[in-house]
Design an enzyme around this catalytic site. Sequence first.
Site, PDB file in Angstrom:
ATOM      1  N   ASP A 156      40.230  48.332  31.766  1.00  0.00           N
ATOM      2  CA  ASP A 156      41.490  49.066  30.901  1.00  0.00           C
ATOM      3  C   ASP A 156      42.079  50.070  31.879  1.00  0.00           C
ATOM      4  O   ASP A 156      41.863  50.303  32.872  1.00  0.00           O
ATOM      5  CB  ASP A 156      40.524  50.056  29.991  1.00  0.00           C
ATOM      6  CG  ASP A 156      40.011  51.147  30.723  1.00  0.00           C
ATOM      7  OD1 ASP A 156      39.237  50.866  31.695  1.00  0.00           O
ATOM      8  OD2 ASP A 156      40.164  52.403  30.396  1.00  0.00           O
ATOM      9  N   LYS A 213      37.612  43.978  45.080  1.00  0.00           N
ATOM     10  CA  LYS A 213      38.668  44.570  45.847  1.00  0.00           C
ATOM     11  C   LYS A 213      38.155  45.317  47.102  1.00  0.00           C
ATOM     12  O   LYS A 213      38.019  46.532  47.231  1.00  0.00           O
ATOM     13  CB  LYS A 213      39.185  45.846  44.820  1.00  0.00           C
ATOM     14  CG  LYS A 213      40.471  45.321  44.017  1.00  0.00           C
ATOM     15  CD  LYS A 213      41.308  46.858  43.660  1.00  0.00           C
ATOM     16  CE  LYS A 213      40.754  47.288  42.344  1.00  0.00           C
ATOM     17  NZ  LYS A 213      41.964  48.529  42.043  1.00  0.00           N
ATOM     18  N   ASP A 236      35.062  48.045  43.050  1.00  0.00           N
ATOM     19  CA  ASP A 236      36.339  48.801  43.759  1.00  0.00           C
ATOM     20  C   ASP A 236      35.860  49.740  44.828  1.00  0.00           C
ATOM     21  O   ASP A 236      35.847  49.036  46.052  1.00  0.00           O
ATOM     22  CB  ASP A 236      36.791  49.590  42.493  1.00  0.00           C
ATOM     23  CG  ASP A 236      38.123  50.305  42.956  1.00  0.00           C
ATOM     24  OD1 ASP A 236      39.016  49.944  43.677  1.00  0.00           O
ATOM     25  OD2 ASP A 236      38.474  51.590  42.651  1.00  0.00           O
ATOM     26  N   PHE A 295      45.800  48.188  41.027  1.00  0.00           N
ATOM     27  CA  PHE A 295      45.257  48.307  39.636  1.00  0.00           C
ATOM     28  C   PHE A 295      45.535  47.106  38.557  1.00  0.00           C
ATOM     29  O   PHE A 295      46.823  46.778  38.350  1.00  0.00           O
ATOM     30  CB  PHE A 295      45.852  49.485  38.954  1.00  0.00           C
ATOM     31  CG  PHE A 295      44.756  50.370  38.047  1.00  0.00           C
ATOM     32  CD1 PHE A 295      43.602  51.031  38.476  1.00  0.00           C
ATOM     33  CD2 PHE A 295      44.984  49.922  36.741  1.00  0.00           C
ATOM     34  CE1 PHE A 295      42.807  51.453  37.470  1.00  0.00           C
ATOM     35  CE2 PHE A 295      43.973  50.511  35.628  1.00  0.00           C
ATOM     36  CZ  PHE A 295      42.860  51.133  36.135  1.00  0.00           C
ATOM     37  N   LYS A 339      31.975  49.962  30.151  1.00  0.00           N
ATOM     38  CA  LYS A 339      32.505  49.328  28.903  1.00  0.00           C
ATOM     39  C   LYS A 339      33.159  47.966  29.559  1.00  0.00           C
ATOM     40  O   LYS A 339      33.181  46.913  29.118  1.00  0.00           O
ATOM     41  CB  LYS A 339      33.623  49.761  28.013  1.00  0.00           C
ATOM     42  CG  LYS A 339      33.051  51.102  27.201  1.00  0.00           C
ATOM     43  CD  LYS A 339      34.222  51.790  26.565  1.00  0.00           C
ATOM     44  CE  LYS A 339      33.987  52.944  26.060  1.00  0.00           C
ATOM     45  NZ  LYS A 339      35.294  53.641  25.583  1.00  0.00           N
ATOM     46  N   GLU A 371      29.289  42.554  36.318  1.00  0.00           N
ATOM     47  CA  GLU A 371      30.073  43.753  36.561  1.00  0.00           C
ATOM     48  C   GLU A 371      31.828  43.294  36.506  1.00  0.00           C
ATOM     49  O   GLU A 371      31.699  42.019  37.140  1.00  0.00           O
ATOM     50  CB  GLU A 371      29.891  44.508  37.759  1.00  0.00           C
ATOM     51  CG  GLU A 371      30.733  45.719  37.956  1.00  0.00           C
ATOM     52  CD  GLU A 371      30.745  46.835  36.879  1.00  0.00           C
ATOM     53  OE1 GLU A 371      30.786  46.607  35.764  1.00  0.00           O
ATOM     54  OE2 GLU A 371      30.653  47.994  37.328  1.00  0.00           O
ATOM     55  N   ASP A 372      32.353  44.087  35.949  1.00  0.00           N
ATOM     56  CA  ASP A 372      33.845  43.693  35.839  1.00  0.00           C
ATOM     57  C   ASP A 372      34.443  43.611  37.274  1.00  0.00           C
ATOM     58  O   ASP A 372      35.089  42.751  37.603  1.00  0.00           O
ATOM     59  CB  ASP A 372      34.787  44.554  34.879  1.00  0.00           C
ATOM     60  CG  ASP A 372      34.523  45.902  35.124  1.00  0.00           C
ATOM     61  OD1 ASP A 372      33.662  46.457  35.953  1.00  0.00           O
ATOM     62  OD2 ASP A 372      35.208  46.878  34.445  1.00  0.00           O
TER      63      ASP A 372
END
Length: 185
Positions: free
Chosen positions: A167, A139, A111, A160, A51, A107-108
């Site tokens: 989220d 990141k 990581d 984070f 999401k 993409e958000d």
Amino acid sequence: MNTIKSMDDFNHKIKKIIITEEEIKAAIQKAGADISRLYDGNPILLVGILKGSFVFLSDLSRAVNAPCEIGFMCAKSYYSETVSSGNVKITMDLEQDISKYHVVIAEDIVDTGRTLKEVVAILKARNPLSLQVVTLLDKPDRRLVDFKADVSLFTIPDFFVIGYGLDCAEYFRNLPYIAEYNTEN
Ligand code: IMP
Ligand code: MG
């Protein structure tokens, strides 16, 4: 289960804004212009990985001046400490036959890199006309597999973050900025 029960609990978890709404907007305008120039009027398929990417995809799509279809995929990672690949499951797939498309994945965040590395491998096996990955955040200190997005709008340190689609236990996706999450109670 979310332990947030009030507006005070919610606000307490937002430690510090690290990327403002204005900074995000400016970076997306530039990324959209770059994409428009690169594909030079050729149709593209913009793919959001759900999401987390829903806000980014929505803004990026409106910054792109090109014939553009939208597609969504949902990818879930199942990882143990010892196994580093083969653990991403596509729980919702694209409808399009991507062999006919220039594909741009939005993409958000990258990581560990595991999700996108596998999603890219899965999509490349379907022989798209071309494929590139645009990520809002990167990141690099957290990377566990060899993966690099073609375009990364912001590089952030190893903590984070929440907001703008990202989220923590499903909350905070609706914040219009990127903030550091407060891990203290
Ligand atoms: P990966 O570790 O690169 O495979 O990233 C998997 C997913 O973890 C990302 O697509 C995000 O949904 C989530 N994620 C990673 N870092 C963060 C973060 O700082 N905040 C919120 N979600 C994150
Ligand atoms: Mg995600």
